[in-house]
Design a protein around this motif. Structure first.
Motif, short mmCIF file in Angstrom:
data_model
loop_
_atom_site.label_atom_id
_atom_site.label_comp_id
_atom_site.label_asym_id
_atom_site.label_seq_id
_atom_site.Cartn_x
_atom_site.Cartn_y
_atom_site.Cartn_z
N SER A 115 0.82 -1.21 0.00
CA SER A 115 0.00 0.00 0.00
C SER A 115 0.85 1.26 0.00
N ASP A 118 1.83 6.25 4.26
CA ASP A 118 1.26 7.51 4.72
C ASP A 118 2.27 8.66 4.62
N GLY A 139 -4.83 -1.55 -0.61
CA GLY A 139 -5.06 -0.70 0.57
C GLY A 139 -5.64 0.65 0.22
N PRO A 140 -5.75 1.52 1.21
CA PRO A 140 -6.42 2.80 1.01
C PRO A 140 -5.52 3.86 0.36
N LEU A 161 -7.06 -0.59 -5.00
CA LEU A 161 -7.22 0.35 -3.89
C LEU A 161 -8.60 0.19 -3.28
N THR A 162 -8.66 0.21 -1.95
CA THR A 162 -9.93 0.05 -1.25
C THR A 162 -10.22 1.28 -0.39
N GLY A 163 -11.37 1.26 0.25
CA GLY A 163 -11.74 2.37 1.11
C GLY A 163 -12.34 3.52 0.32
N ILE A 164 -12.45 4.65 0.96
CA ILE A 164 -13.10 5.80 0.34
C ILE A 164 -12.08 6.66 -0.41
N PRO A 166 -10.36 9.93 -0.20
CA PRO A 166 -10.26 10.89 0.90
C PRO A 166 -10.67 12.30 0.47
N ASN A 183 -10.51 0.57 -9.66
CA ASN A 183 -10.07 0.12 -8.36
C ASN A 183 -11.28 -0.45 -7.62
N LEU A 185 -12.75 1.18 -4.94
CA LEU A 185 -13.10 2.27 -4.03
C LEU A 185 -14.59 2.32 -3.76
N ASN A 207 -15.43 1.75 -10.22
CA ASN A 207 -15.23 1.51 -8.80
C ASN A 207 -16.58 1.08 -8.23
#
Ligand SMILES: *[C@@H]1O[C@H](CO)[C@@H](O)[C@H](O)[C@H]1NC(C)=O
Ligand SMILES: *[C@@H]1O[C@H](CO)[C@@H](O)[C@H](O)[C@H]1NC(C)=O
Ligand SMILES: *[C@@H]1O[C@H](CO)[C@@H](O)[C@H](O)[C@H]1NC(C)=O
Ligand SMILES: *[C@@H]1O[C@H](CO)[C@@H](O)[C@H](O)[C@H]1NC(C)=O
Ligand SMILES: *[C@@H]1O[C@H](CO)[C@@H](O)[C@H](O)[C@H]1NC(C)=O
Ligand SMILES: *[C@@H]1O[C@H](CO)[C@@H](O)[C@H](O)[C@H]1NC(C)=O
Ligand SMILES: *[C@@H]1O[C@H](CO)[C@@H](O)[C@H](O)[C@H]1NC(C)=O
Ligand SMILES: *[C@@H]1O[C@H](CO)[C@@H](O)[C@H](O)[C@H]1NC(C)=O
Ligand SMILES: *[C@@H]1O[C@H](CO)[C@@H](O)[C@H](O)[C@H]1NC(C)=O
Ligand SMILES: *[C@@H]1O[C@H](CO)[C@@H](O)[C@H](O)[C@H]1NC(C)=O
Ligand SMILES: *[C@@H]1O[C@H](CO)[C@@H](O)[C@H](O)[C@H]1NC(C)=O
Ligand SMILES: *[C@@H]1O[C@H](CO)[C@@H](O)[C@H](O)[C@H]1NC(C)=O
Length: 431
Positions: A115, A118, A139-140, A161-164, A166, A183, A185, A207
């Motif tokens: 991923s 950060d 990952g995000p 890529l996962t999650g929202i 940002p 992805n 998302l 997505n």
């Protein structure tokens, strides 16, 4: 006098070129950067052929760009890693943190399973271009990416890529290209995107995005390309989308969008390519769609658009265009379609009446309620549709009391028309 001045200009120009060429060729000056590159070389498993260990990276490593002895660009796109590096490669780019002037990192197609760290957003403050297309990234998307305010292009498509998405990405006010398509998302399109005033391309397609299209997208006054297709977006298209005066391509296909199209869409004078297929739109098609001066491709197939067709002949603007209006609820008479369009697909609607004699080989009228042509809907289907809406059905040209012959076959005298229509999109078929 004039000659003298011209000569002076030429000489100083040559001087400038030599100086900048020398600046380019300065060897890597920082020991920290050198060891960072060596770390990267081994963690990514980059071959000696691409990055020969004993030579100067600025002048002899493929894909390394330097300015004044510092690394400003890394392009490992298209590299094959060494076997060892390839086997246990991950998103092992920690060393980048010490390349403080790095403006561009392109790894597209070079697998970096893992991923995005950060610290990218905190340490790579000079970054302008980040291309991680098809890098097997998982990952995000770290919200800290929103701190890279110098970012101009962000390509993250074709990963896992996962999650929202940002909302901090809305801080990237200098961003011109944002591509996170293909992805995994979820969540909605952030409202903060209305701040991305320099955006020319926005691709969020393929997505699992839900929610509605934020009206604030209408503020993106430089947007030329918008692709939100193949998500789970719902509700109607906000009127503000009609403010995107620079828009050239719009793809909202394969969502759950509904309602009628905002009349304001007619204000998009630069639109060339519009795909709205596979949604739940209804209502009439706004007539000004046909008046868009540059429209080349319009696909509204697979919706619930209804109403009679506009008089295409009265509109001089649409020519050589490809229109797909198939699988909707258009009814009424088939208007004259003089060879104006490259192709118009009207199949799977409820058009009735005769096929105008001037219809060329550019229309597909399969699966309607038309007289004297083959492969139309059944009598019951057509009758029911017209009755339900309180419209008059012409009963395939027969008196109401008479049961017309099955529309699946045609009489001898009408073979000419059938022949014309069978030639749709080239390739005349034998009967
Ligand atoms: C080039 O690098 C040197 C040493 O790192 C530095 O002193 C100089 O200011 C830099 N010049 C420019 C134009 O950045
Ligand atoms: C990254 O490199 C590829 C070539 O492998 C190129 O097609 C692509 O345009 C580059 N990305 C950027 C943002 O320049
Ligand atoms: C990146 O590297 C690849 C492979 O060496 C090359 O084909 C491509 O042109 C480069 N792209 C850029 C933008 O330098
Ligand atoms: C950056 O360089 C310093 C000094 O060489 C080193 O101590 C540090 O480990 C490096 N950081 C990374 C992330 O490689
Ligand atoms: C941006 O950077 C600041 C300072 O480094 C940090 O406090 C903040 O959390 C960062 N923002 C994000 C969204 O990561
Ligand atoms: C937006 O683009 C314009 C023109 O390219 C540029 O002058 C301006 O600095 C950009 N805005 C930001 C915030 O980068
Ligand atoms: C939008 O994205 C999808 C894939 O995500 C692609 O198939 C489609 O061609 C794109 N639309 C346009 C207009 O480029
Ligand atoms: C639509 O998205 C799904 C995954 O979200 C993908 O598997 C599929 O290929 C996409 N379809 C198109 C036409 O791009
Ligand atoms: C954007 O669109 C809305 C609704 O269509 C309209 O009220 C508003 O005036 C428009 N804004 C601009 C800046 O054109
Ligand atoms: C369509 O428009 C043309 C040209 O303006 C006109 O001649 C024709 O009568 C119109 N047809 C219908 C059915 O209104
Ligand atoms: C088409 O032409 C035939 C004769 O060739 C004529 O009888 C018919 O009325 C015409 N149909 C239309 C819709 O103009
Ligand atoms: C016309 O449309 C029908 C139904 O959508 C389709 O099966 C057929 O292939 C199309 N014909 C041509 C010639 O494109």
């Amino acid at each position: 006098m004039e000659v003298h001045r011209a000569l002076r200009v030429v000489v100083s120009f040559i001087f400038l070129i030599i100086r900048s060429a020398l600046a380019q060729q300065l060897p890597l000056s920082s020991g920290i950067e050198r060891s960072a590159l060596l770390d990267l070389r081994s963690s990514l498993g980059i071959t000696a052929k691409n990055w020969p260990i004993k030579s100067d990276p600025c002048s002899s490593w493929t894909g390394i760009e330097c300015r004044n002895g510092s690394v400003i660009g890394i392009n490992v796109s298209g590299f094959r890693g060494t076997r060892g590096g390839g086997l246990n490669r991950r998103f092992a780019v920690d060393a980048l943190a010490n390349l403080t002037l790095l403006a561009s990192f392109n790894s597209s197609g070079f697998a970096l399973p893992g991923s995005i760290p950060d610290w990218f957003g905190q340490r790579l403050s000079a970054l302008q271009v980040l291309d991680l297309r098809s890098c097997s990234v998982i990952g995000p998307i770290p919200p800290s990416i929103g701190n890279l305010t110098g970012l101009n292009s962000l390509y993250l498509s074709g990963n896992s890529l996962t999650g929202i998405i940002p909302s901090a990405l809305g801080q990237l006010s200098g961003l011109s290209v944002l591509d996170v398509s293909r992805n995994l998302l979820t969540g909605s399109v952030p409202d903060t995107f209305s701040s991305l005033g320099n955006l020319t391309q926005l691709d969020l397609s393929s997505n699992y995005l839900s929610g509605s299209i934020p009206p604030g997208l209408g503020d993106l006054s430089n947007l030329q390309f918008l692709n939100l297709s193949n998500n789970s977006l719902a509700a109607y298209i906000p009127n503000e989308v009609g403010n995107l005066s620079q828009l050239i391509e719009l793809d909202l296909s394969s969502n759950s969008l509904s309602g009628s199209l905002p009349v304001d869409l007619g204000g998009l004078r630069n639109l060339q390519f519009v795909v709205l297929s596979g949604n739940k739109f209804d209502g009439a098609l706004p007539e000004m769609l046909w008046a868009m001066p540059k429209l080349q491709f319009l696909d509204v197939s697979g919706n619930n658009f209804a109403g009679v067709l506009p008089n295409f002949s009265s509109n001089a603007n649409v020519s050589e265009a490809l229109f797909n209006l198939s699988n909707n609820l258009f009814y009424g008479d088939l208007v004259s379609l003089p060879g104006k369009f490259r192709l118009i697909d009207l199949s799977g609607n409820y058009l009735q009446g005769m096929v105008p004699n001037d219809t060329q080989n550019n229309a597909n009228v399969t699966g309607n309620c038309l007289q004297t042509v083959q492969n139309q809907r059944s009598l019951e289907d057509c009758r029911l549709f017209y009755a339900e809406r309180g419209l008059t059905f012409d009963n395939f040209g027969y008196p109401d009391s008479v049961q017309p012959p099955s529309p699946g076959t045609a009489s001898e005298s009408n073979k000419r028309l059938i022949f014309i229509l069978a030639g749709v999109s080239g390739g005349l078929r034998a009967f």
